[in-house]
Motif scaffolding. Sequence first.
Motif, PDB file in Angstrom:
ATOM      1  N   ASN A  78      -3.766   9.574   0.410  1.00  0.00           N
ATOM      2  CA  ASN A  78      -2.840   8.311   0.586  1.00  0.00           C
ATOM      3  C   ASN A  78      -2.326   8.355   1.672  1.00  0.00           C
ATOM      4  O   ASN A  78      -1.898   7.206   2.029  1.00  0.00           O
ATOM      5  N   LYS A  79      -1.830   9.294   2.347  1.00  0.00           N
ATOM      6  CA  LYS A  79      -1.136   9.227   3.334  1.00  0.00           C
ATOM      7  C   LYS A  79      -2.061   8.759   4.835  1.00  0.00           C
ATOM      8  O   LYS A  79      -1.425   7.839   5.461  1.00  0.00           O
ATOM      9  N   GLN A  80      -3.071   8.969   4.513  1.00  0.00           N
ATOM     10  CA  GLN A  80      -4.335   8.512   5.698  1.00  0.00           C
ATOM     11  C   GLN A  80      -4.406   7.005   5.369  1.00  0.00           C
ATOM     12  O   GLN A  80      -4.296   6.111   6.346  1.00  0.00           O
ATOM     13  N   ILE A  81      -4.317   6.486   4.065  1.00  0.00           N
ATOM     14  CA  ILE A  81      -4.495   5.188   3.821  1.00  0.00           C
ATOM     15  C   ILE A  81      -3.334   4.384   4.236  1.00  0.00           C
ATOM     16  O   ILE A  81      -3.219   3.193   4.732  1.00  0.00           O
ATOM     17  N   LYS A  93     -10.355   9.096   1.434  1.00  0.00           N
ATOM     18  CA  LYS A  93      -9.033   9.165   2.248  1.00  0.00           C
ATOM     19  C   LYS A  93      -8.088   9.582   1.284  1.00  0.00           C
ATOM     20  O   LYS A  93      -7.705   9.027   0.220  1.00  0.00           O
ATOM     21  N   PHE A 104      -1.191   4.923   6.643  1.00  0.00           N
ATOM     22  CA  PHE A 104      -0.949   5.001   7.924  1.00  0.00           C
ATOM     23  C   PHE A 104      -1.971   3.831   8.606  1.00  0.00           C
ATOM     24  O   PHE A 104      -1.578   3.067   9.309  1.00  0.00           O
ATOM     25  N   GLU A 105      -3.268   3.886   7.863  1.00  0.00           N
ATOM     26  CA  GLU A 105      -4.434   2.960   8.482  1.00  0.00           C
ATOM     27  C   GLU A 105      -3.634   1.527   8.004  1.00  0.00           C
ATOM     28  O   GLU A 105      -4.236   0.560   8.789  1.00  0.00           O
ATOM     29  N   GLN A 111     -10.938   2.474   0.680  1.00  0.00           N
ATOM     30  CA  GLN A 111     -10.670   3.759   1.275  1.00  0.00           C
ATOM     31  C   GLN A 111     -10.503   4.964   0.320  1.00  0.00           C
ATOM     32  O   GLN A 111     -10.862   5.979   0.753  1.00  0.00           O
ATOM     33  N   GLU A 131       3.441   5.641   1.852  1.00  0.00           N
ATOM     34  CA  GLU A 131       2.540   6.638   0.894  1.00  0.00           C
ATOM     35  C   GLU A 131       2.626   6.259  -0.216  1.00  0.00           C
ATOM     36  O   GLU A 131       2.105   6.016  -1.294  1.00  0.00           O
TER      37      GLU A 131
END
Length: 212
Positions: free
Chosen positions: A162-165, A160, A167-168, A155, A173
């Motif tokens: 940190n916050k997107q990773i 991406k 969430f996924e 990721q 975070e």
Amino acid sequence: MSEQSLPLVYVVDDDASVRSGLSILLQACGYRVQTFESGAHFFQMQPEDVVSCLLLDVNMPGLSGLEVQEALNRRQSPVPVIFLTAYGDISMSVRAIKAGADDFLSKPVRKEDLLRAVDAAHQRSAKARSERVRLDDLRYRLGQLTERELEVFHQVVRGKLNKQIAFELGTSERTIKAHRSSVMEKMQADTLAELVLQATQLGVLNSTQAQK
């Protein structure tokens, strides 16, 4: 320098006098030499993982030089090939070069031309070997990542945050930040750009994805 560390030249020629002459010349010039009377005998040998090249006669009983080259290509051999022939023609040399041969020399070959070709082939061998060693090291580092770290690695190199990773992957975070730090340490990457380059070199990320 020990003998084992000397650049190696494989000589494959059905003419014993040619094998002997080339061996004496090359050894006198500081190379280690192994000779073979045929392609079949050459393939019985386990190649050494050292800087090397192959001096290969074109016209031989059994496997021809071009057939030996084709077999080496199928095996994805890293050993550079230099052809030697007394009966070569333009079409034959073009075929050999297109198949990846480093050079195509006519017998009797001049000492200067032979040494120039061998030196150039050894330089290419050294560069390719260094690249293989570096990639093996990168693969080893990648293999040290845990399953979750590997997910984060994939990721991160795709840009991406940190916050997107987080969430996924369904985590915090802070946890992703810790995994990311561990990934950078294990991969020995000082910057994100370096990590992306490593991913590209490992084939994890193609150049188009890296540029996005």
